[in-house]
Structures are given as structure tokens and as C-alpha cells.
Motif scaffolding. Structure first.
Motif, PDB file in Angstrom:
ATOM      1  N   GLU A 120       0.408  -1.035   0.148  1.00  0.00           N
ATOM      2  CA  GLU A 120      -0.304   0.060   0.012  1.00  0.00           C
ATOM      3  C   GLU A 120       0.669   1.269  -0.045  1.00  0.00           C
ATOM      4  OE1 GLU A 120      -3.303   2.377   2.832  1.00  0.00           O
ATOM      5  OE2 GLU A 120      -2.896   0.089   3.287  1.00  0.00           O
ATOM      6  N   ILE A 121       0.353   1.945  -0.990  1.00  0.00           N
ATOM      7  CA  ILE A 121       1.086   3.465  -1.574  1.00  0.00           C
ATOM      8  C   ILE A 121       0.516   4.694  -1.201  1.00  0.00           C
ATOM      9  CG2 ILE A 121       3.413   4.792  -2.566  1.00  0.00           C
ATOM     10  CD1 ILE A 121       3.837   2.605  -3.923  1.00  0.00           C
ATOM     11  N   THR A 122       0.351   5.822   0.024  1.00  0.00           N
ATOM     12  CA  THR A 122      -0.127   6.902   0.151  1.00  0.00           C
ATOM     13  C   THR A 122       0.987   8.442  -0.686  1.00  0.00           C
ATOM     14  OG1 THR A 122      -0.971   6.030   1.745  1.00  0.00           O
ATOM     15  CG2 THR A 122      -1.350   8.069   2.243  1.00  0.00           C
ATOM     16  N   ILE A 123       0.694   9.193  -1.283  1.00  0.00           N
ATOM     17  CA  ILE A 123       0.562  10.082  -1.496  1.00  0.00           C
ATOM     18  C   ILE A 123       0.336  11.273  -1.144  1.00  0.00           C
ATOM     19  CG2 ILE A 123       1.877  11.295  -3.241  1.00  0.00           C
ATOM     20  CD1 ILE A 123       1.390   8.548  -5.440  1.00  0.00           C
ATOM     21  N   GLY A 124       1.025  12.014  -0.021  1.00  0.00           N
ATOM     22  CA  GLY A 124      -0.001  13.283   0.459  1.00  0.00           C
ATOM     23  C   GLY A 124       0.494  14.469  -0.193  1.00  0.00           C
ATOM     24  N   LEU A 125      -0.453  15.860  -0.678  1.00  0.00           N
ATOM     25  CA  LEU A 125       0.020  16.708  -0.886  1.00  0.00           C
ATOM     26  C   LEU A 125      -0.766  17.999  -0.315  1.00  0.00           C
ATOM     27  CD1 LEU A 125      -0.448  14.656  -3.900  1.00  0.00           C
ATOM     28  CD2 LEU A 125       0.611  16.569  -5.276  1.00  0.00           C
ATOM     29  N   ALA A 126       0.263  19.367   0.243  1.00  0.00           N
ATOM     30  CA  ALA A 126      -0.223  19.393   1.194  1.00  0.00           C
ATOM     31  C   ALA A 126       0.721  21.189   0.185  1.00  0.00           C
ATOM     32  CB  ALA A 126      -0.443  19.120   1.808  1.00  0.00           C
ATOM     33  N   ALA A 127      -0.823  22.324   0.823  1.00  0.00           N
ATOM     34  CA  ALA A 127       0.023  23.953   0.753  1.00  0.00           C
ATOM     35  C   ALA A 127      -0.884  24.472   1.414  1.00  0.00           C
ATOM     36  CB  ALA A 127      -0.190  24.139  -0.816  1.00  0.00           C
ATOM     37  N   GLU A 128      -0.620  25.387   1.146  1.00  0.00           N
ATOM     38  CA  GLU A 128      -1.073  26.823   2.317  1.00  0.00           C
ATOM     39  C   GLU A 128      -0.942  28.132   1.803  1.00  0.00           C
ATOM     40  OE1 GLU A 128       0.444  27.790   5.645  1.00  0.00           O
ATOM     41  OE2 GLU A 128       0.853  25.813   6.966  1.00  0.00           O
ATOM     42  N   LEU A 129      -2.429  28.439   1.372  1.00  0.00           N
ATOM     43  CA  LEU A 129      -2.311  29.230   0.173  1.00  0.00           C
ATOM     44  C   LEU A 129      -3.073  30.322   1.568  1.00  0.00           C
ATOM     45  CD1 LEU A 129      -6.413  27.905  -1.111  1.00  0.00           C
ATOM     46  CD2 LEU A 129      -3.659  27.864  -1.818  1.00  0.00           C
ATOM     47  N   ASP A 130      -2.609  32.111  -0.024  1.00  0.00           N
ATOM     48  CA  ASP A 130      -2.488  33.258   1.194  1.00  0.00           C
ATOM     49  C   ASP A 130      -3.301  33.796   1.734  1.00  0.00           C
ATOM     50  OD1 ASP A 130       0.385  32.895  -0.156  1.00  0.00           O
ATOM     51  OD2 ASP A 130      -0.438  34.395  -2.045  1.00  0.00           O
ATOM     52  N   ASN A 131      -4.832  33.054   1.055  1.00  0.00           N
ATOM     53  CA  ASN A 131      -5.806  33.946   2.101  1.00  0.00           C
ATOM     54  C   ASN A 131      -5.854  32.938   3.078  1.00  0.00           C
ATOM     55  OD1 ASN A 131      -6.268  31.542   1.447  1.00  0.00           O
ATOM     56  ND2 ASN A 131      -8.128  31.809  -0.010  1.00  0.00           N
ATOM     57  N   GLY A 132      -5.176  31.792   3.787  1.00  0.00           N
ATOM     58  CA  GLY A 132      -5.217  31.398   5.013  1.00  0.00           C
ATOM     59  C   GLY A 132      -6.168  30.245   4.902  1.00  0.00           C
ATOM     60  N   LEU A 133      -5.761  29.790   4.178  1.00  0.00           N
ATOM     61  CA  LEU A 133      -6.860  28.268   3.381  1.00  0.00           C
ATOM     62  C   LEU A 133      -5.192  27.010   3.798  1.00  0.00           C
ATOM     63  CD1 LEU A 133      -9.850  29.217   1.218  1.00  0.00           C
ATOM     64  CD2 LEU A 133      -9.824  28.771   4.074  1.00  0.00           C
ATOM     65  N   THR A 134      -5.786  25.971   3.534  1.00  0.00           N
ATOM     66  CA  THR A 134      -5.436  24.858   3.516  1.00  0.00           C
ATOM     67  C   THR A 134      -5.531  23.792   2.350  1.00  0.00           C
ATOM     68  OG1 THR A 134      -4.006  24.926   5.727  1.00  0.00           O
ATOM     69  CG2 THR A 134      -3.561  23.431   4.226  1.00  0.00           C
ATOM     70  N   ALA A 135      -4.801  24.006   1.010  1.00  0.00           N
ATOM     71  CA  ALA A 135      -5.481  23.412   0.345  1.00  0.00           C
ATOM     72  C   ALA A 135      -3.960  21.588   0.172  1.00  0.00           C
ATOM     73  CB  ALA A 135      -5.711  23.635  -1.285  1.00  0.00           C
ATOM     74  N   ALA A 136      -5.367  20.429  -0.009  1.00  0.00           N
ATOM     75  CA  ALA A 136      -4.388  18.913   0.298  1.00  0.00           C
ATOM     76  C   ALA A 136      -5.584  18.042  -0.238  1.00  0.00           C
ATOM     77  CB  ALA A 136      -4.422  18.668   2.055  1.00  0.00           C
ATOM     78  N   ALA A 137      -5.205  16.979  -0.632  1.00  0.00           N
ATOM     79  CA  ALA A 137      -4.966  16.155  -1.900  1.00  0.00           C
ATOM     80  C   ALA A 137      -4.117  14.955  -1.520  1.00  0.00           C
ATOM     81  CB  ALA A 137      -5.392  16.083  -3.423  1.00  0.00           C
ATOM     82  N   SER A 138      -4.616  13.739  -1.371  1.00  0.00           N
ATOM     83  CA  SER A 138      -4.222  11.692  -0.671  1.00  0.00           C
ATOM     84  C   SER A 138      -4.428  11.551  -2.035  1.00  0.00           C
ATOM     85  CB  SER A 138      -4.181  12.030   0.695  1.00  0.00           C
ATOM     86  OG  SER A 138      -5.499  12.002   0.832  1.00  0.00           O
TER      87      SER A 138
END
Length: 371
Positions: free
Chosen positions: A57-75
């Protein structure tokens, strides 16, 4: 496969938009296992393995903090990559969150499933449980109140629901002084019977999806060292309800829990659990009367030291053969562990998931690696 590729493309597009605003964080993790099992009674429904088996099992996670204080993420989680069934399954989740709110899309839980707190074994609190469906869920926290809402978009075969959104699910939890109040609701599904559970297991069959309209209310508090909860849940589709109370009280190294649930249809459910933890020793004795069926289990573990832990358990219920197991795990270091177990379940009560640690029937030798 088409759905997996489309979902992967959506993740890449989502991550790219986030990266334009801030630095992107990417993580990789995984688990691998190799084992051998000699099933004493093969052929039962729910059998896991017989002979040599492996899984990756392999898990890939992606995340970024946006300039407006939100956090975008994907897995994206690739499962069963080395079990001999081909490419395996993929589960994904996209999210956009702040400190007080969040929006989730993909393989995430339904709102009522996440928020509901029962009082013992309640027959009617069978809120739908997500298992591979595509779900849209939102959550919001305001002070001491947390609220969530969700819809199902597909079944777990990727087939779209008729009206784009199906079975509104709601959950609210609020703290008022020393009291916690939880309300949960799901509407009746508009899809035909079997839409969520009529496929071919495991990818196309979710036996935990309930198409009924259900409402539940649960109140908990603590006093004199005891945790007490009272809950009521009603299935509006079948016009049946459950009313339960549970009490948990610690005394020394032992924590006791008792519950009683009155059922409008069928016998009352009741039970008691005694859990003992002291140093390297942990033991749990559990008794339940589930719709007139007596169930008893005694399970324990002992941490020998130097990475070795041994386990044993004995479980029994009316009109079935007794189940039992003995097992041991050894920490090999760097995320690796060796498991040796023997379990017996001639009546297939637990479907190759015997005891709290879900051991396979027969003798099992397995090495697991975490990366």
C-alpha cells in the motif's frame, strides 16, 4: 480504472492551483507485508488468505498553505498493489480547510457516521458508513459547536447517483458546561434498493450503507468520576427505535462499562466490560446479550520486553463453536514487525478477523514493513 485516472487528474489539477499560491509539500508513505497462512477450515465466506500472500500500500499526500489562510490538500491511497489481483484499488480525498471549517471530496466519511455517539449496542443507530463511495462533506466549528453535512455522489463502483446528490447526512456536537449533546440525521436514499450494496464484493458491495431515514439524539456528562451517556435513535422508515444508557467508571487499574438498550423491535441489549491495565499486562473481559444471544470474550496481552508482546483470547456465544487464539509480535526495528499467530473459529463467526486484533484462522507467519 477510468475513475481512478480521472480522480488522479483532478488531484494534480487541485494541487497545481494550490502550488501557484504557496510552497507545495509532498509526502510518501507505505506499508508492505509478506506472510504465510495455513487455514484449518478454508472455503468460508470472508476468508483472507491461504498459503503465501503479500500486499503493498502506497499513500501520496500533497498540501499547500494558500495566501488567504486556507490549506489545500490531496491524498491518494493505492491499496492491494501486490496481492495478485492486478493494479489494486485507489482511494483519494481532496480538501480545502481553515481553522474553523473544511470541505472534503472523495473517500471521506458521512457526517452522521463521524459525529454520532451511541450509548451501548443500539440496533437502530445504523447510520450509513462510507466504504469507497464518492462523498462531498463540509464541516464548521463555531465556539463549542461543531456541525457537519455530507452527500453521497456515487456508490463504491463509481456509478453516479440519479440526482447528483443522495442521502443528506447531518451531524452536530455541542458542549454546554458539563454536558455534551450530539444530534445526527440522515434522510432516506432516493436510489433503488441495492444501488449501494448490490455489486460484487469487495469493490462493489457496501453492506454498511443504510437507505433508511434515521434520527438520533445523544447526551453525555461526567460526575463523581463516572461518564454517563443517554441516547435515543429512531428509524423513520421502519418506525423502530432504540433507547440506551451507558456508564463508564474507573476504579484503580480497572475501568468498568455497563450499558442497557431498550429496543422497540426485539429483545433489549445489555452488557458489561471490565478492562484492566497495569504495567505490561492488559486484560479485557466483555459480556453482551445481543438480541437474546449471549456473547462472552476474554482477551489479554503481556509486554515481555525487548520488542516482544504476547496475546491470547477466548470468545464464545450461543449456538456456535468457541473461538480462541494465541499470538506474538516482535519489533524488528525501523518499522518492521514479525507476527506469529494461531486462531480457531470453526463456525466462522468472525470471518477470518478473530479477536480484537483480527487474526486469520489457522497458523499465520507474517512480516510487516512501514516506510
Amino acid at each position: 480504472m477510468k475513475n481512478i485516472l480521472l480522480s488522479s487528474a483532478a488531484i494534480v489539477a487541485f494541487a497545481g492551483a494550490a502550488a501557484a499560491e504557496s510552497h507545495m509539500g509532498v509526502t510518501f508513505s507505505g506499508t508492505a507485508e509478506l506472510g504465510y497462512n495455513t487455514d484449518d477450515n478454508p472455503g468460508f465466506v470472508g476468508d483472507d488468505n491461504e498459503g503465501f500472500y503479500s500486499d503493498l500500500e502506497i499513500t501520496i499526500g500533497l498540501a499547500a498553505e494558500l495566501d488567504n489562510g486556507l490549506t489545500a490538500a490531496a491524498s491518494i491511497d493505492f491499496e492491494d498493489l501486490a496481492d495478485g489481483t492486478g493494479f489494486g484499488d485507489a482511494e483519494y480525498e481532496l480538501s480545502l480547510t481553515s481553522e474553523t471549517s473544511g470541505l472534503y471530496f472523495g473517500d471521506t466519511q458521512f457526517a452522521a457516521e463521524r459525529m454520532w455517539v451511541a450509548a451501548g449496542d443500539m440496533e437502530q443507530d445504523s447510520f450509513s458508513e462510507a466504504d469507497g463511495e464518492e462523498v462531498l462533506r463540509g464541516e464548521l466549528t463555531y465556539g463549542m459547536v461543531e456541525a457537519q453535512m455530507s452527500y453521497a455522489l456515487t456508490n463504491n463502483e463509481g456509478t453516479r447517483v440519479t440526482d447528483d446528490l443522495d442521502q443528506l447526512s447531518l451531524g452536530v456536537s455541542a458542549d454546554f458546561g458539563n454536558f455534551n449533546v450530539v444530534a445526527a440525521y440522515q434522510e432516506e436514499s432516493d436510489e433503488a434498493a441495492g444501488f449501494y450494496s448490490g455489486g460484487v464484493a469487495p469493490q462493489g458491495d457496501n453492506g454498511d450503507f443504510n437507505q433508511s431515514e434515521i434520527f438520533g439524539l445523544s447526551v453525555g456528562t461526567a460526575f463523581a468520576g463516572a461518564d454517563v451517556r443517554l441516547a435515543y435513535v429512531t428509524n423513520q422508515t421502519t418506525d423502530e427505535n432504540s433507547t440506551g444508557v451507558s456508564v463508564t467508571y474507573p476504579f484503580g487499574p480497572v475501568t468498568g462499562t455497563v450499558y442497557y438498550v431498550d429496543e422497540s423491535n426485539g429483545d433489549a441489549n445489555y452488557g458489561v466490560t471490565l478492562a484492566y491495565v497495569n504495567g505490561p499486562i492488559a486484560v479485557e473481559l466483555d459480556y453482551d446479550n445481543d438480541q437474546g444471544v449471549n456473547k462472552t470474550g476474554l482477551e489479554g496481552s503481556y509486554d515481555v520486553g525487548n520488542g516482544l508482546t504476547v496475546y491470547a483470547g477466548y470468545l464464545t456465544q450461543d449456538s456456535t463453536d468457541d473461538r480462541y487464539y494465541v499470538a506474538g509480535t516482535y519489533d524488528l526495528g525501523s518499522g518492521a514487525e514479525l507476527l506469529v499467530s494461531y486462531a480457531d473459529d470453526d463456525s466462522n463467526v468472525d470471518e477470518d478477523e478473530i479477536g480484537a486484533n483480527e487474526y486469520q484462522r489457522g497458523t499465520t507467519v507474517q512480516v510487516t514493513f512501514e516506510f
